[in-house]
Design a protein around this motif. Structure first.
Motif, PDB file in Angstrom:
ATOM      1  N   PRO A  39      -7.617   2.950  -1.223  1.00 16.58           N
ATOM      2  CA  PRO A  39      -6.732   2.693  -0.087  1.00 16.58           C
ATOM      3  C   PRO A  39      -5.414   3.433  -0.242  1.00 16.58           C
ATOM      4  CG  PRO A  39      -6.840   0.791  -1.563  1.00 16.58           C
ATOM      5  CD  PRO A  39      -7.887   1.750  -2.014  1.00 16.58           C
ATOM      6  N   SER A  40      -4.883   3.886   0.857  1.00 13.37           N
ATOM      7  CA  SER A  40      -3.652   4.673   0.825  1.00 13.37           C
ATOM      8  C   SER A  40      -2.484   3.823   0.340  1.00 13.37           C
ATOM      9  CB  SER A  40      -3.337   5.230   2.217  1.00 13.37           C
ATOM     10  OG  SER A  40      -4.366   6.099   2.646  1.00 13.37           O
ATOM     11  N   PRO A  41      -1.663   4.364  -0.571  1.00 12.58           N
ATOM     12  CA  PRO A  41      -0.496   3.617  -1.034  1.00 12.58           C
ATOM     13  C   PRO A  41       0.618   3.658   0.004  1.00 12.58           C
ATOM     14  CG  PRO A  41      -0.507   5.784  -2.045  1.00 12.58           C
ATOM     15  CD  PRO A  41      -1.769   5.684  -1.210  1.00 12.58           C
ATOM     16  N   ILE A  42       1.625   2.823  -0.201  1.00 10.97           N
ATOM     17  CA  ILE A  42       2.774   2.816   0.696  1.00 10.97           C
ATOM     18  C   ILE A  42       3.548   4.121   0.516  1.00 10.97           C
ATOM     19  CG2 ILE A  42       4.877   1.566   1.321  1.00 10.97           C
ATOM     20  CD1 ILE A  42       3.684  -0.911   0.055  1.00 10.97           C
ATOM     21  N   SER A  43       3.945   4.725   1.615  1.00  9.27           N
ATOM     22  CA  SER A  43       4.776   5.919   1.547  1.00  9.27           C
ATOM     23  C   SER A  43       6.117   5.564   0.914  1.00  9.27           C
ATOM     24  CB  SER A  43       4.994   6.484   2.955  1.00  9.27           C
ATOM     25  OG  SER A  43       6.019   7.460   2.950  1.00  9.27           O
ATOM     26  N   TRP A  44       6.690   6.511   0.192  1.00  5.33           N
ATOM     27  CA  TRP A  44       7.964   6.223  -0.470  1.00  5.33           C
ATOM     28  C   TRP A  44       9.061   5.921   0.547  1.00  5.33           C
ATOM     29  CZ3 TRP A  44      12.370   8.953   0.487  1.00  5.33           C
ATOM     30  CH2 TRP A  44      12.265  10.258   0.976  1.00  5.33           C
ATOM     31  N   ARG A  45       8.956   6.434   1.764  1.00  6.93           N
ATOM     32  CA  ARG A  45       9.953   6.130   2.798  1.00  6.93           C
ATOM     33  C   ARG A  45       9.838   4.679   3.262  1.00  6.93           C
ATOM     34  NH1 ARG A  45      12.775  10.365   4.670  1.00  6.93           N
ATOM     35  NH2 ARG A  45      11.986  12.454   4.229  1.00  6.93           N
ATOM     36  N   GLU A  46       8.630   4.152   3.237  1.00 10.48           N
ATOM     37  CA  GLU A  46       8.448   2.749   3.595  1.00 10.48           C
ATOM     38  C   GLU A  46       8.821   1.826   2.440  1.00 10.48           C
ATOM     39  OE1 GLU A  46       4.422   2.315   4.790  1.00 10.48           O
ATOM     40  OE2 GLU A  46       4.544   3.761   6.426  1.00 10.48           O
ATOM     41  N   PHE A  47       8.782   2.359   1.246  1.00  8.85           N
ATOM     42  CA  PHE A  47       9.098   1.557   0.064  1.00  8.85           C
ATOM     43  C   PHE A  47      10.603   1.549  -0.214  1.00  8.85           C
ATOM     44  CE2 PHE A  47       9.146   0.601  -4.509  1.00  8.85           C
ATOM     45  CZ  PHE A  47       8.333  -0.511  -4.526  1.00  8.85           C
ATOM     46  N   PHE A  48      11.216   2.721  -0.168  1.00 14.76           N
ATOM     47  CA  PHE A  48      12.663   2.833  -0.359  1.00 14.76           C
ATOM     48  C   PHE A  48      13.305   3.044   1.013  1.00 14.76           C
ATOM     49  CE2 PHE A  48      10.822   4.778  -4.284  1.00 14.76           C
ATOM     50  CZ  PHE A  48      11.143   3.736  -5.138  1.00 14.76           C
TER      51      PHE A  48
END
Length: 445
Positions: A39-48
């Motif tokens: 499964p695709s991980p969370i994008s770093w923009r959505e995380f930070f």
């Protein structure tokens, strides 16, 4: 020879990973195993989500020298792949030559204007396996770039949150400096009126000066972290804009949302898999050396040196040479090369397994850190609340002559230590979540 190198058809087999790893590789029970789908991980923009942090990361992704070096390595691998793809094409050379001979007052002029064509497709399967191996090298370069990118993003985030922590520590120390300064002035007034001994004033002043030195240290650490971020961004030293601690929260990764398949996003696991693929095709190429190799050489052009009488203009010059080379005895080099290639493939397989095991261990460690810092959060908050009340109460008792300065000093120092510990635990919690995010393959997109 057939027993050593297998069937001709198998020389064109494609790489397929046959490593099966358990579903509990990350140390928790999950319903899935490490298969092909992830499964695709969370994008770093959505995380930070902090816009100032995003701006720093964007700058780092453009200007960081390590990441740019990784991009150059990808371009080099792409060139190598193109060369491997074109290696099946024939080589064309234009090599004109001329001779002037003078003998007994007679001058002879001869010339050759040939086009030479060389085509060496090699042995069976060698071109295909070399091309596939070169593609595996390209994939490894891309995985290395992803690893540098992931580490870069997490490093910038960690330094940014460390700046916020230092700001919070500076805020706590500044507030303590103001409170203790007021207490010191009150103690001096009591001493001047003969109500307390000078020792109480000296003890309070010593603690007050200790806070002053801590403020200096924190300010220096802030400058050091800002400089570290500037080095990552490849810019000159300058202040780094940031928001207050807690302005933007990063999402928590629930334990039930974590699966072994998420490890497949990790660049190091991709790199290890591509290294196995390269070793597989290198082994296939070593096997192809047991089969005959084909070589063709052709010449087409003009010459006036066709033998006999020299004529001018010249005549067409043609020629073609074909050869097939079948290895019979090569002092054990062919079998030796195959054995080395097979051992290399086995070693890459072992390294892949160990890489996955290490990755699962990192996820488990990050989960443990998240759990520990989460459990300590309430304890630290309650401790600060209790010690703050103790400090206020002790200070009031001292004002009424029912407590001495040592009790107040102890309460002040305990409160300060608890506040700094609570702030550090919040940073540790954030760092643990970032470590878990990266360990599950985050930060690559």
């Amino acid at each position: 020879m057939t027993s050593s190198c297998g069937s001709i058809k198998s020389l064109y087999d494609k790489y397929e990973s046959d490593v099966n790893l358990p579903s509990d590789i990350i140390g928790i029970n999950t319903a899935d195993s490490l298969g092909a789908y992830a499964p695709s991980p969370i994008s770093w923009r959505e995380f930070f989500v902090d816009p100032l942090l995003q701006r720093l990361i964007d700058t780092a992704l453009v200007s960081n020298t390590d990441l740019n070096a990784a991009r150059i390595a990808i371009e080099q691998s792409e060139v190598s792949l193109q060369m491997a793809k074109k290696s099946i094409l024939p080589s064309l050379f234009f090599s004109p030559s001329g001779t002037i001979t003078n003998f007994n007052s007679y001058t002879s002029k001869t010339y050759d204007v040939p086009l030479q064509v060389n085509w060496e497709p090699g042995s069976l399967g060698s071109y295909t396996n070399k091309k596939r191996a070169a593609n595996a090298v390209l994939l490894q370069a891309q995985a290395r770039e992803q690893a540098v990118r992931s580490n870069l993003i997490s490093n910038v985030a960690q330094q940014y949150f460390l700046l916020q922590l230092l700001d919070r520590q500076l805020e706590i120390l500044t507030q303590t400096d103001n409170l203790w300064g007021a207490s010191l002035e009150a103690q001096k007034a009591l001493w001047e009126n003969g109500k307390v001994y000078s020792t109480s004033v000296n003890q309070l002043e010593a603690s007050y000066l200790d806070v002053k030195t801590q403020i200096v240290d924190v300010k220096r650490n802030i400058r050091g972290v800002e400089n570290a971020i500037c080095r990552i961004l490849a810019i000159s030293p300058q202040p780094i804009a940031r928001n207050r601690w807690g302005s933007y929260l990063i999402p928590q990764l629930a334990k039930e949302e974590i699966s072994a398949q998420m490890l497949l996003h990790r660049p190091d696991i991709k790199l290890a898999d591509y290294a196995m693929e390269e070793a597989f095709y290198n082994m296939q190429n070593a096997r192809s050396a047991f089969y005959p190799g084909l070589s063709l050489t052709g010449t087409l052009g003009w010459t006036n040196s066709g033998g006999g009488v020299i004529v001018n203009p010249g005549k067409i010059l043609t020629g073609i040479i074909g050869s097939i080379t079948q290895p019979i005895f090569a002092r054990g080099q062919i079998k030796g090369n195959l054995k080395i290639a097979q051992l290399t493939q086995e070693n890459m397989r072992n390294e892949y397994v160990q890489t996955v095991v290490n990755a699962g261990n990192q996820v488990n460690e990050a989960l443990a850190d998240c759990q520990a810092t989460g459990e300590k959060l309430d304890y630290y908050n309650r401790q600060v609340e209790v010690l703050h009340g103790a400090y206020i109460g002790t200070h009031e008792l001292m004002d009424n002559g029912k407590a001495n300065y040592l009790e107040v000093l102890t309460a002040q120092e305990s409160l300060l230590r608890a506040q700094l510990n609570a702030a550090m635990n919040m940073y540790d919690a954030t760092e643990a979540v970032i470590a878990l995010y990266v360990a599950l393959g985050g930060g690559t997109r």
